[in-house]
Design a protein around this motif. Structure first.
Motif, mmCIF file in Angstrom:
data_model
loop_
_atom_site.group_PDB
_atom_site.id
_atom_site.type_symbol
_atom_site.label_atom_id
_atom_site.label_comp_id
_atom_site.label_asym_id
_atom_site.label_seq_id
_atom_site.Cartn_x
_atom_site.Cartn_y
_atom_site.Cartn_z
ATOM 1 N N VAL A 6 0.758 -1.094 0.115
ATOM 2 C CA VAL A 6 0.070 -0.107 0.103
ATOM 3 C C VAL A 6 0.985 1.116 -0.056
ATOM 4 N N GLY A 7 0.674 2.066 -0.993
ATOM 5 C CA GLY A 7 1.560 3.316 -0.871
ATOM 6 C C GLY A 7 1.764 3.942 -2.255
ATOM 7 N N ASP A 8 3.235 4.069 -2.552
ATOM 8 C CA ASP A 8 3.439 4.770 -3.812
ATOM 9 C C ASP A 8 3.687 3.973 -5.012
ATOM 10 N N ALA A 9 3.258 4.686 -6.189
ATOM 11 C CA ALA A 9 3.452 4.300 -7.569
ATOM 12 C C ALA A 9 3.938 5.147 -8.486
ATOM 13 N N CYS A 10 4.810 4.995 -9.296
ATOM 14 C CA CYS A 10 5.521 5.919 -10.173
ATOM 15 C C CYS A 10 6.176 5.510 -11.277
ATOM 16 N N ILE A 11 6.707 6.222 -12.063
ATOM 17 C CA ILE A 11 7.703 5.851 -13.368
ATOM 18 C C ILE A 11 9.124 6.317 -12.786
ATOM 19 N N ASP A 12 9.993 5.584 -13.080
ATOM 20 C CA ASP A 12 11.307 5.949 -13.176
ATOM 21 C C ASP A 12 11.996 6.372 -14.416
ATOM 22 N N GLY A 24 8.227 2.250 -7.911
ATOM 23 C CA GLY A 24 7.505 2.605 -6.821
ATOM 24 C C GLY A 24 8.075 1.678 -5.588
ATOM 25 N N ASN A 25 8.340 1.906 -4.528
ATOM 26 C CA ASN A 25 8.710 1.131 -3.348
ATOM 27 C C ASN A 25 7.750 0.214 -3.369
ATOM 28 N N CYS A 26 6.500 0.278 -2.997
ATOM 29 C CA CYS A 26 5.540 -0.884 -2.862
ATOM 30 C C CYS A 26 5.430 -1.502 -4.198
ATOM 31 N N ILE A 117 0.848 -6.856 5.240
ATOM 32 C CA ILE A 117 0.847 -5.687 4.620
ATOM 33 C C ILE A 117 2.180 -4.826 4.556
ATOM 34 N N HIS A 118 2.467 -4.309 3.385
ATOM 35 C CA HIS A 118 3.804 -3.609 3.172
ATOM 36 C C HIS A 118 3.542 -2.143 3.231
ATOM 37 N N GLY A 119 4.290 -1.313 3.859
ATOM 38 C CA GLY A 119 4.214 0.238 3.508
ATOM 39 C C GLY A 119 5.606 0.548 3.713
ATOM 40 N N VAL A 120 5.455 2.168 3.215
ATOM 41 C CA VAL A 120 6.777 2.890 3.112
ATOM 42 C C VAL A 120 6.689 4.281 3.633
ATOM 43 N N ILE A 121 7.604 4.793 4.201
ATOM 44 C CA ILE A 121 7.428 6.033 5.006
ATOM 45 C C ILE A 121 6.685 7.176 4.251
ATOM 46 N N ILE A 254 19.907 -6.721 -8.278
ATOM 47 C CA ILE A 254 20.983 -5.614 -8.983
ATOM 48 C C ILE A 254 21.881 -5.841 -10.127
ATOM 49 N N GLN A 255 21.605 -7.154 -10.736
ATOM 50 C CA GLN A 255 22.432 -7.578 -11.673
ATOM 51 C C GLN A 255 21.475 -7.309 -13.010
ATOM 52 N N MET A 256 20.052 -6.577 -12.914
ATOM 53 C CA MET A 256 19.317 -6.244 -13.970
ATOM 54 C C MET A 256 19.276 -4.512 -13.763
ATOM 55 N N PHE A 257 18.775 -4.126 -15.021
ATOM 56 C CA PHE A 257 18.757 -2.687 -14.758
ATOM 57 C C PHE A 257 17.230 -2.387 -14.295
ATOM 58 N N ASP A 258 16.162 -3.091 -14.612
ATOM 59 C CA ASP A 258 14.951 -3.010 -13.921
ATOM 60 C C ASP A 258 14.907 -3.457 -12.485
ATOM 61 N N PRO A 259 14.065 -3.012 -11.740
ATOM 62 C CA PRO A 259 13.896 -3.371 -10.268
ATOM 63 C C PRO A 259 13.139 -4.641 -9.862
ATOM 64 N N TYR A 260 12.907 -5.393 -10.821
ATOM 65 C CA TYR A 260 11.989 -6.756 -10.766
ATOM 66 C C TYR A 260 12.201 -7.716 -11.799
#
Length: 260
Positions: A6-12, A24-26, A117-121, A254-260
């Motif tokens: 629950v929280g942030d969603a964005c584009i890098d 986004g962290n979530c 539930i996952h959250g971010v500050i 971290i061996q990839m460019f994208d975060p997943y």
């Protein structure tokens, strides 16, 4: 076990490289959880632009329930990024429709159906944390890098597993984790970049070395680490086991460019 973020969603957006990805962290956390085969969902908001479309598409690709990834007229939040070597750098952030985001009563009832539930500050839902805890849910929380943020004190009593980002194993971070853990969490963890990670459970400290891999982009390292740790908790692993699973999950990302 069902997991929700629950929280942030964005584009890098990396303008110099002409590359971008939904994040986004979530979002990073929940996609990495979904890759472990767990039932997962996310609650946030994106715009009615093509970035919003692509966010929904990537969530569907990884079988994350996107029924509560809301669409609001306007622009999806965008973080402008740069790479310094292989270390990512945030240069600016346009909140877009994320500004003013909050949970509706229907969102809260949806979240209530999940076990973890996952959250971010900066996820704009800290005022709902007491409810998450009152429901008896396992709360996983990303405190990020600012160890002096006043929100930390308010949120700590409602967190089960909390994560900070720091630079090294030293007396300061050990004392910080010890004092913070006494305010409620079962375990607090600090990721230390190339120095691995450290956890404290109220009785002792646990260290995990960083795994030796070739780093392409550090983006997503922390979020994937939290995903791995959470997966370890769900699987009944002890603290060292969770740290190892977290390190292995992060090392792949971290061996990839994208975060997943």
């Amino acid at each position: 076990m069902k997991v929700i973020a629950v929280g942030d969603a964005c584009i890098d957006l990396y303008q110099k490289l002409e590359r971008y990805y939904p994040t986004g962290n979530c979002v990073d956390f929940i996609i990495n959880i979904a890759k472990y085969g767990l039932e997962s969902a996310v609650v946030s908001v994106v715009g009615t632009d093509r970035y919003g479309d692509e966010m929904i598409e990537v969530l569907k690709k990884y079988k994350v329930d996107s029924s509560h990834m809301h669409r609001k007229e306007g622009k999806t939040a965008v973080a402008l990024m740069d790479l310094i070597g292989n270390d990512r750098l945030h240069t600016s952030f346009d909140e877009g429709v994320l500004e003013g985001f909050d949970l509706s009563e229907e969102d809260l009832q949806f979240i209530k159906g999940y076990d973890v539930i996952h959250g971010v500050i900066w996820g704009k839902v800290n005022h709902h944390m007491p409810s998450f805890k009152e429901w008896g849910k396992t709360v996983v929380y990303d405190f990020a890098t600012d160890l002096d943020d006043p929100e930390i004190e308010r949120v700590l009593p409602y967190v089960d597993y909390g994560f900070f980002s720091y630079k090294q194993d030293d007396a300061f971070i050990r004392d910080y984790l010890k004092k913070a853990q006494a305010k409620g969490p079962k375990v607090l963890i600090a990721t230390l970049g190339e120095h691995g990670s450290i956890a404290y459970d109220g009785k002792k400290y646990y260290l995990q070395e960083a795994l030796p891999v070739t780093v392409v982009n550090t983006v997503g390292a922390g979020d994937s680490f939290i995903s791995g740790y959470t997966y370890g908790v769900i699987g009944g692993q002890d603290v060292p086991g969770c740290l190892r699973t977290a390190a292995e999950t992060s090392a792949k990302i971290i061996q990839m460019f994208d975060p997943y």
